[in-house]
Design a protein around this motif. Sequence first.
Motif, PDB file in Angstrom:
ATOM      1  N   PHE A 195      41.354  28.219  57.996  1.00 30.09           N
ATOM      2  CA  PHE A 195      39.964  28.675  57.855  1.00 30.09           C
ATOM      3  C   PHE A 195      39.869  29.937  56.978  1.00 30.09           C
ATOM      4  O   PHE A 195      38.944  30.082  56.170  1.00 30.09           O
ATOM      5  CB  PHE A 195      39.362  28.931  59.233  1.00 30.09           C
ATOM      6  N   SER A 196      40.855  30.855  57.149  1.00 29.96           N
ATOM      7  CA  SER A 196      40.810  32.084  56.338  1.00 29.96           C
ATOM      8  C   SER A 196      40.988  31.772  54.852  1.00 29.96           C
ATOM      9  O   SER A 196      40.292  32.332  53.998  1.00 29.96           O
ATOM     10  CB  SER A 196      41.879  33.063  56.822  1.00 29.96           C
ATOM     11  N   MET A 197      41.921  30.877  54.525  1.00 33.08           N
ATOM     12  CA  MET A 197      42.132  30.515  53.121  1.00 33.08           C
ATOM     13  C   MET A 197      40.962  29.698  52.574  1.00 33.08           C
ATOM     14  O   MET A 197      40.637  29.770  51.390  1.00 33.08           O
ATOM     15  CB  MET A 197      43.427  29.728  52.974  1.00 33.08           C
ATOM     16  N   LEU A 198      40.334  28.911  53.463  1.00 31.04           N
ATOM     17  CA  LEU A 198      39.138  28.182  53.037  1.00 31.04           C
ATOM     18  C   LEU A 198      38.034  29.163  52.642  1.00 31.04           C
ATOM     19  O   LEU A 198      37.336  28.975  51.635  1.00 31.04           O
ATOM     20  CB  LEU A 198      38.666  27.268  54.165  1.00 31.04           C
TER      21      LEU A 198
ATOM     22  N   GLY B  33      36.942  37.608  55.699  1.00 32.41           N
ATOM     23  CA  GLY B  33      37.299  36.251  56.113  1.00 32.41           C
ATOM     24  C   GLY B  33      38.702  36.179  56.678  1.00 32.41           C
ATOM     25  O   GLY B  33      38.944  35.535  57.721  1.00 32.41           O
ATOM     26  N   ILE B  34      39.667  36.821  55.994  1.00 29.90           N
ATOM     27  CA  ILE B  34      41.049  36.840  56.495  1.00 29.90           C
ATOM     28  C   ILE B  34      41.112  37.584  57.815  1.00 29.90           C
ATOM     29  O   ILE B  34      41.752  37.136  58.785  1.00 29.90           O
ATOM     30  CB  ILE B  34      41.972  37.490  55.457  1.00 29.90           C
ATOM     31  N   LEU B  35      40.424  38.738  57.870  1.00 35.91           N
ATOM     32  CA  LEU B  35      40.461  39.562  59.074  1.00 35.91           C
ATOM     33  C   LEU B  35      39.859  38.814  60.262  1.00 35.91           C
ATOM     34  O   LEU B  35      40.424  38.802  61.372  1.00 35.91           O
ATOM     35  CB  LEU B  35      39.703  40.862  58.816  1.00 35.91           C
TER      36      LEU B  35
ATOM     37  N   ALA C 128      46.344  31.422  46.974  1.00 33.95           N
ATOM     38  CA  ALA C 128      45.414  31.032  48.038  1.00 33.95           C
ATOM     39  C   ALA C 128      45.408  29.528  48.241  1.00 33.95           C
ATOM     40  O   ALA C 128      45.367  29.032  49.387  1.00 33.95           O
ATOM     41  CB  ALA C 128      44.012  31.538  47.706  1.00 33.95           C
ATOM     42  N   ALA C 129      45.464  28.763  47.122  1.00 35.79           N
ATOM     43  CA  ALA C 129      45.463  27.301  47.238  1.00 35.79           C
ATOM     44  C   ALA C 129      46.721  26.806  47.926  1.00 35.79           C
ATOM     45  O   ALA C 129      46.677  25.904  48.797  1.00 35.79           O
ATOM     46  CB  ALA C 129      45.330  26.685  45.842  1.00 35.79           C
ATOM     47  N   VAL C 130      47.885  27.355  47.555  1.00 34.71           N
ATOM     48  CA  VAL C 130      49.151  26.958  48.200  1.00 34.71           C
ATOM     49  C   VAL C 130      49.116  27.290  49.682  1.00 34.71           C
ATOM     50  O   VAL C 130      49.522  26.476  50.541  1.00 34.71           O
ATOM     51  CB  VAL C 130      50.339  27.644  47.491  1.00 34.71           C
ATOM     52  N   SER C 131      48.617  28.480  50.021  1.00 33.52           N
ATOM     53  CA  SER C 131      48.521  28.872  51.432  1.00 33.52           C
ATOM     54  C   SER C 131      47.602  27.929  52.194  1.00 33.52           C
ATOM     55  O   SER C 131      47.891  27.537  53.346  1.00 33.52           O
ATOM     56  CB  SER C 131      48.002  30.313  51.549  1.00 33.52           C
TER      57      SER C 131
END
Length: 803
Positions: free
Chosen positions: A736-739, A774-776, A711-714
């Motif tokens: 925003f999704s990874m945040l 969040g991802i969706l 998630a951090a790399v993304s």
Amino acid sequence: MTSGRDLDTDTKGASPETVVPLPSFYRHILAFIFAIDEINRNPNILPNVTLGYHVTDSCNSINLAIENVLQILSGPQDIVPNYSCLNKDKLVGVIGDQSSKTSLHIIEMLNVYGYSQISYGATDSILTNKNKYPSFFQTLPSDHTQSLAIVKLLRYFGWTWIGVVASDDDGGHAQSEELKKQTKVHDICIEFILKVAADDAEHEDITLYKSREIFNKATSKIIVLCGTISLMTIKSIERVCTGGLEKLFIVSAGSVGQLLSLIKYITSFQGSLLFSLPTKKIPYLKKFLDEIGLVNRPSDTLLQHILAIYLKCLTSDIILNILVKESYGINLYNCSKNVKISDIGSKRYYTNEFGTTYHVYKAVYAMAHALHDATILRPGHLKGNQKQRMKYFLRRLHFQDPTGEDVHFNEKGEMTTYYHINNFIITNNTNNRFKEVGRFNKSLPEQYQLLIDTSKMFWKHGEIPLSKCSADCRAGHQRILAKGLHKCCFECIPCSNGEISNESDQGSCFRCPEDQWPNGINQCVPKTMEYLSYIDDPITLTISVFTLFLFLKTSIILGIFILFRDTPVVKASNENLSFILLASIILSFICVLLFLGRPIRVTCMLRQTSLGIIFSVAISTVLAKTIIVYMAFKATKPGSSWKKFLGVKITNCLVFVGSFIQVVISIVWLSIAPPFPENNSNLYADKIILQCNEGSMLAFSILLGYMGLLAAVSFIVAFLARNLPDSFNEAKNITFSMLVVCSVWVAFIPAYMSVTGKNTVLVEIFAIISSSVGILACIFYPKCYIIIMRPNLNSKCNLLKRI
């Protein structure tokens, strides 16, 4: 064969000034003679062998008992220790004595010569030590057995605080010491032990003073009489107990006989419990005893002495007549030649049933049967003389006597028998009555040894007396010993928190079993099982419905993307990666269901591993989408070398590698220390948490750490690509999704560590749903808005427009 006996007279002519012959004791001699004559007439016992006997009187004197034994061993002449003048008569063994103190000294001497001894009255427990007294046998149970019977009776009625009155002699000392041992074992306390003279009228005033002082101070309601309690003692107790003293007496078998002759003195013994040995009817013995008189025993001086005392008959001994008249003030007369001892009356000369007399009779038969076996059988493996054979066969003796009773000795040399427990009742006309209310038989299994019928019992004050040093502690309390007192004297304090005592008089409080908890101070109730139940937990139902809603919603979005896969918006977001990402989100919502319901081994193993693999696929897909966006922008520049990296292979490789590492972590975890279900009863006092133990927190941390790394790399890659032209750029949405994902899982760690029970599961479910939503929302909602609500923007021309 010889007999020592404990009589109140001396057949050698003891002075009538000091002794009074008792017909009941004289009956023992007659039973002894009767048994020997009966055996001599029986062709089945010792054929061609005639038993003889030599009777002496120990007069309850140790010195006289030793002298008599030496006389028997030496022969009819002068006493010569270690030398026998007997020519043809052979000594087989000794029967007697009635008291323990004389029997003890007799066997000490007989052990030296190897002769066997059978006592019909000794009960001292020391005589059951077969290492020290291998040749001693007894027809009565020892003091140990009687003390055990008394103690079990005390425990049956809950009497743990007693007093003891014991005769100040060897018998009283032995019985009281044995009783002390037994009471310690069974948690009974003795408040006092009063030693009284066995038979000494000179000390009556001293005994009375001591008795009054002790009895008036005593709080115990139960008094146990041990030893041979004298008539004077019983009278003294009667005088002390006037004024309504509430005492109940338990009388040992040795003291019962004294009560029978003191009906008018023993009103305080009303309702007492008395131990007695069973009596027997012996075939033909009654007729034999009833016919005893001067006609068939003209030279029996002891018989003449008894007839002189009780029937005032002149004897053939002029000196004896004078002594009787001077000592007792009796004028003697000429009696009929047909006078019989039975004329004395049944109160002094009872011939219907027999107690001690039967034990004399039984001892004779035991000795005869052992001699028969030693003479007839002569086992080849048994070496040695007749004395050794007698001891061998006495130990293995087993036969039926003429009364039909099985006769044998146990490993301690005792004949097994039982005790009657009688209730002593005095009616209005001063007649006494012994009512059998129970029995004690040590040879039975422990739970059946003591049998009591309380419905037949009469109590002095109409109810069972209480005899405890301290009142019972109520339920919810425990005992603490009162300082300086017996262990039966205590105070009651409440149980500590988390402990209970569910019965009165509980020694200490205790904690409930692990699957129970105290709902108060006196009851353990089952703990509730806590987990996210489908049946009675509304939170589980809410999560299930919400998850199902998100599952359907994500499935609809996946359907939209499949339906519009040829449109520019879908193609621009790499439809294959979008399909994989949406499928992963759908599976993540399904994964939530593994956290609901009762934990089992399968669900525990699949929870974290499936979560880790599904999210790794999802985040790897997001990472691939971010990298593809970046490479696509770079590839649009003329002469760019990034064009050769574009294609399906690079995206599949990224997704596969990112997911494969998590699969390896999961496989290693499940192989080494897999999660398992457990019942945690330590978190809460009133409930048990049904949870999954992760097996290895290190493996769980690595799994979460790897997800966080992806998630951090993304997030970093998406952040770097945020300034690319908007028309080609998903990077802001991915950022925003990874945040959201990183924020949720960073917050998850402290939240997961700070909650307990099913809340830990709820926290993880919240993290799964939040990150998935969040991802969706960040990646797919804007595209669905364009596809459904703004189809005019879903064109290639619009996508190529520059801002």
